[in-house]
Write a protein that holds these residues in place. Structure first.
Motif, mmCIF file in Angstrom:
data_model
loop_
_atom_site.group_PDB
_atom_site.id
_atom_site.type_symbol
_atom_site.label_atom_id
_atom_site.label_comp_id
_atom_site.label_asym_id
_atom_site.label_seq_id
_atom_site.Cartn_x
_atom_site.Cartn_y
_atom_site.Cartn_z
ATOM 1 N N PHE A 58 -5.288 -10.438 3.544
ATOM 2 C CA PHE A 58 -3.827 -10.381 2.628
ATOM 3 C C PHE A 58 -3.042 -9.379 3.488
ATOM 4 C CE2 PHE A 58 -7.561 -11.302 -0.874
ATOM 5 C CZ PHE A 58 -7.329 -12.593 -0.558
ATOM 6 N N VAL A 59 -1.862 -9.799 3.003
ATOM 7 C CA VAL A 59 -0.635 -8.868 3.287
ATOM 8 C C VAL A 59 -0.080 -8.280 2.069
ATOM 9 C CG1 VAL A 59 1.749 -8.713 4.623
ATOM 10 C CG2 VAL A 59 -0.189 -10.181 5.478
ATOM 11 N N ASP A 60 -0.395 -6.867 1.833
ATOM 12 C CA ASP A 60 0.072 -6.363 0.459
ATOM 13 C C ASP A 60 1.508 -5.528 0.785
ATOM 14 O OD1 ASP A 60 0.481 -5.289 -2.015
ATOM 15 O OD2 ASP A 60 -1.774 -4.861 -2.227
ATOM 16 N N GLN A 61 2.490 -6.050 0.369
ATOM 17 C CA GLN A 61 3.813 -5.464 0.589
ATOM 18 C C GLN A 61 4.362 -4.477 -0.249
ATOM 19 O OE1 GLN A 61 7.354 -7.893 0.235
ATOM 20 N NE2 GLN A 61 6.343 -9.369 -0.886
ATOM 21 N N HIS A 62 3.396 -3.934 -1.268
ATOM 22 C CA HIS A 62 3.731 -2.770 -2.134
ATOM 23 C C HIS A 62 2.547 -1.957 -2.501
ATOM 24 C CE1 HIS A 62 6.808 -1.582 -5.632
ATOM 25 N NE2 HIS A 62 5.544 -0.953 -5.770
ATOM 26 N N VAL A 63 2.234 -0.989 -1.861
ATOM 27 C CA VAL A 63 1.190 -0.065 -2.150
ATOM 28 C C VAL A 63 1.741 1.453 -2.145
ATOM 29 C CG1 VAL A 63 -1.028 0.647 -1.409
ATOM 30 C CG2 VAL A 63 -0.443 -1.809 -0.972
ATOM 31 N N HIS A 64 1.205 2.339 -3.079
ATOM 32 C CA HIS A 64 1.475 3.537 -3.120
ATOM 33 C C HIS A 64 0.469 4.328 -2.353
ATOM 34 C CE1 HIS A 64 4.831 3.489 -5.921
ATOM 35 N NE2 HIS A 64 4.310 2.028 -6.424
ATOM 36 N N LEU A 65 0.662 4.330 -1.242
ATOM 37 C CA LEU A 65 -0.446 4.993 -0.370
ATOM 38 C C LEU A 65 -0.804 6.433 -0.764
ATOM 39 C CD1 LEU A 65 0.621 3.585 3.154
ATOM 40 C CD2 LEU A 65 -1.185 2.596 1.559
ATOM 41 N N LEU A 66 0.139 6.983 -1.080
ATOM 42 C CA LEU A 66 -0.050 8.383 -1.388
ATOM 43 C C LEU A 66 -0.153 8.786 -3.205
ATOM 44 C CD1 LEU A 66 2.874 10.439 0.549
ATOM 45 C CD2 LEU A 66 0.611 10.144 0.951
ATOM 46 N N GLY A 67 -0.399 7.468 -3.495
ATOM 47 C CA GLY A 67 -0.517 7.612 -5.165
ATOM 48 C C GLY A 67 1.086 7.533 -5.604
ATOM 49 N N ILE A 86 -8.924 -0.492 -0.129
ATOM 50 C CA ILE A 86 -8.078 -1.627 0.378
ATOM 51 C C ILE A 86 -9.014 -2.755 1.102
ATOM 52 C CG2 ILE A 86 -6.566 -1.964 2.313
ATOM 53 C CD1 ILE A 86 -5.717 0.942 1.929
ATOM 54 N N VAL A 87 -9.921 -2.507 1.675
ATOM 55 C CA VAL A 87 -10.596 -3.573 2.694
ATOM 56 C C VAL A 87 -11.623 -4.509 1.575
ATOM 57 C CG1 VAL A 87 -10.268 -2.588 4.734
ATOM 58 C CG2 VAL A 87 -12.453 -1.919 3.517
ATOM 59 N N LEU A 88 -12.201 -3.793 0.636
ATOM 60 C CA LEU A 88 -13.188 -4.355 -0.324
ATOM 61 C C LEU A 88 -12.152 -5.476 -1.126
ATOM 62 C CD1 LEU A 88 -15.418 -1.702 -1.441
ATOM 63 C CD2 LEU A 88 -16.030 -3.790 -0.097
ATOM 64 N N ILE A 122 -7.139 -0.627 9.713
ATOM 65 C CA ILE A 122 -6.170 -1.499 8.923
ATOM 66 C C ILE A 122 -4.614 -1.538 9.626
ATOM 67 C CG2 ILE A 122 -7.501 -1.657 7.051
ATOM 68 C CD1 ILE A 122 -4.961 -0.272 5.580
ATOM 69 N N SER A 123 -3.644 -2.513 9.527
ATOM 70 C CA SER A 123 -2.358 -2.257 10.064
ATOM 71 C C SER A 123 -1.544 -1.664 8.851
ATOM 72 C CB SER A 123 -1.925 -3.826 10.104
ATOM 73 O OG SER A 123 -2.660 -4.237 11.419
ATOM 74 N N THR A 124 -0.608 -0.908 9.153
ATOM 75 C CA THR A 124 0.289 -0.295 8.085
ATOM 76 C C THR A 124 1.636 -0.218 8.615
ATOM 77 O OG1 THR A 124 -0.316 2.063 8.934
ATOM 78 C CG2 THR A 124 -1.873 1.173 7.213
ATOM 79 N N GLY A 304 -5.008 -1.294 -9.327
ATOM 80 C CA GLY A 304 -6.023 -1.286 -8.641
ATOM 81 C C GLY A 304 -5.531 -2.099 -7.030
ATOM 82 N N MET A 305 -6.284 -2.092 -6.373
ATOM 83 C CA MET A 305 -5.964 -2.858 -4.913
ATOM 84 C C MET A 305 -6.651 -4.394 -5.165
ATOM 85 S SD MET A 305 -4.183 -1.097 -2.918
ATOM 86 C CE MET A 305 -4.379 -2.343 -1.817
ATOM 87 N N THR A 306 -7.273 -4.667 -5.895
ATOM 88 C CA THR A 306 -7.895 -6.032 -6.130
ATOM 89 C C THR A 306 -7.056 -7.189 -6.814
ATOM 90 O OG1 THR A 306 -9.170 -5.586 -8.380
ATOM 91 C CG2 THR A 306 -10.087 -4.986 -6.483
ATOM 92 N N GLY A 307 -5.894 -6.839 -7.010
ATOM 93 C CA GLY A 307 -4.882 -7.815 -7.752
ATOM 94 C C GLY A 307 -4.566 -9.162 -6.866
ATOM 95 N N LEU A 308 -4.619 -8.914 -5.841
ATOM 96 C CA LEU A 308 -4.228 -10.226 -4.886
ATOM 97 C C LEU A 308 -5.152 -11.003 -4.771
ATOM 98 C CD1 LEU A 308 -2.220 -8.096 -3.790
ATOM 99 C CD2 LEU A 308 -2.199 -9.159 -1.730
#
Length: 386
Positions: A58-67, A86-88, A122-124, A304-308
């Motif tokens: 999956f390519v997630d184009q909107h993540v708050h990496l720092l919170g 992220i990877v799970l 991962i790719s960032t 969370g990260m599981t939405g996609l």
């Protein structure tokens, strides 16, 4: 090191039927039936995935990496994301952003976090900026950040139609879009303006004003959170009919008056919107504040990260073919962000970012750039402090 995934049904995201997938180093070398190890080529691992589905990471184009967050004071700042979360979730490519708080969280910190996650597997990428206009940058301008910093692929998330925005006027937003566009042209990047859209009555009106009054193409804008309410969804449909794209947020399902991303996509499809115009992002690790009629925060959750993954399952449960349900989280964002064909597909030559679905589309295995990060549903690579 070679890996062969044998016997799975490949969705690239197009349904290619039962195929084997050969991973050579970080890339997909071949997709074909009956691939066997070649003596003398080196160590080859064979993973039997018969009866499973092999799909792009999956390519997630909107993540708050720092919170994110902080709208309720210092104690409501959400924590940083960790690699395993992220990877799970099946995500192998993320684009990091700042949000409301561009003060205690910085662009330098975001860049450092993106680099650390890249080292972990991962790719960032990142957007330069935050909610406010003028946006915080690293080098002093949006244009130079795009040209000089490899990981910067656009500007965002700039807030519009929201009481937390800096209330930019169309001329200011047009200037930002122009800066991002030229920076993208000079660097060969997407240079998009990624827009946080709130529940304000103006909705997408500034985008419509800008594309009418200037030469900036509609493709420069990627508005997100479009599934906050029906009025905003209908504005999004109008934007797609002008050639634009819209991004739905998986986390919006818990907000008042909002739709799930799956509900919004199915409605848009019924209205004739092409699936290629729509994407889903997680807003991962961002805050999900609830505000009362006076603008005071009355509740808070963490996205969370599981939405996609969840929205892909929702779409298929509603009857959409898996090959179509995957597009908003794989090939569509990859193309919009100019990461295709390295990302978002399983064609030979693309990065070996792969998810293997088991029964009920459960995530069994995840590979990022050829390295296995999830095995039988368990993370096998952890960050430094996990």
């Amino acid at each position: 090191m070679f890996t062969i995934l044998k016997g799975g049904t490949v969705f690239a995201p197009e349904n290619m039927g039962v195929q084997d997938v050969l991973i050579a180093g970080q890339v997909i070398a071949r997709v074909a039936p009956g691939i066997e190890p070649v003596p003398g080529y080196g160590e080859t691992r064979v993973l039997d995935v018969t009866g499973r589905r092999i799909v792009p990471g999956f390519v997630d184009q909107h993540v708050h990496l720092l919170g994110g967050g902080g709208e309720g004071g210092y104690a409501t700042r959400t924590p940083e994301v960790v690699l395993s979360n992220i990877v799970l979730a099946g995500t192998t490519t993320v684009v990091g952003c700042l949000g409301t708080d561009g003060i205690t969280r910085s662009m330098a910190g975001l860049l450092a976090k993106a680099r650390s996650l890249e080292l972990e597997g991962i790719s960032t990428y990142i957007y330069t900026g935050a909610y406010e206009v003028p946006p915080p940058t690293i080098t002093g301008s949006v244009r130079s950040d795009l040209v000089l910093i490899d990981k910067v692929i656009g500007c965002g998330e700039i807030a519009i139609s929201d009481h937390r925005s800096s209330q930019p006027i169309p001329a200011e937003l047009a200037r930002l879009a122009a800066e991002a566009r030229v920076g993208g042209l000079l660097s060969g990047k997407a240079g998009v303006l990624h827009l946080h859209v709130g529940t304000g009555a103006r909705r997408l009106s500034m985008i419509f004003d800008i594309i009418t009054a200037t030469e900036i193409p509609v493709s420069q804008f990627v508005p997100t959170h479009i599934n906050r309410n029906w009025d905003l969804v209908n504005d999004g449909i109008r934007l797609t009919r002008l050639g634009g794209v819209i991004d739905f947020t998986a986390a919006e399902s818990g907000q008042p008056d909002s739709l799930t991303a799956a509900q919004a996509i199915l409605h848009c499809l019924e209205q004739g919107v092409p699936i290629d115009c729509m994407t889903i992002s997680s807003d991962g690790q961002g805050s999900l504040p609830v505000f009362d009629s006076q603008g005071s925060m009355s509740g808070l959750k963490v996205a969370g990260m599981t939405g996609l993954h969840g929205e892909v399952k929702n779409l298929t449960a509603c009857g959409l073919a898996l090959s179509e349900a995957l597009r908003p989280v794989t090939v569509n964002p990859a193309k919009i962000l100019k990461l295709y064909p390295e990302k978002g597909t399983l064609l030979p030559g693309s990065h070996a970012d792969i998810v293997v679905f088991g029964d009920s589309l459960a995530i069994e295995h995840v590979f990022a750039k050829g390295r296995q990060l999830v095995r039988h549903g368990q993370a096998v690579v952890s960050g430094a402090f996990s």
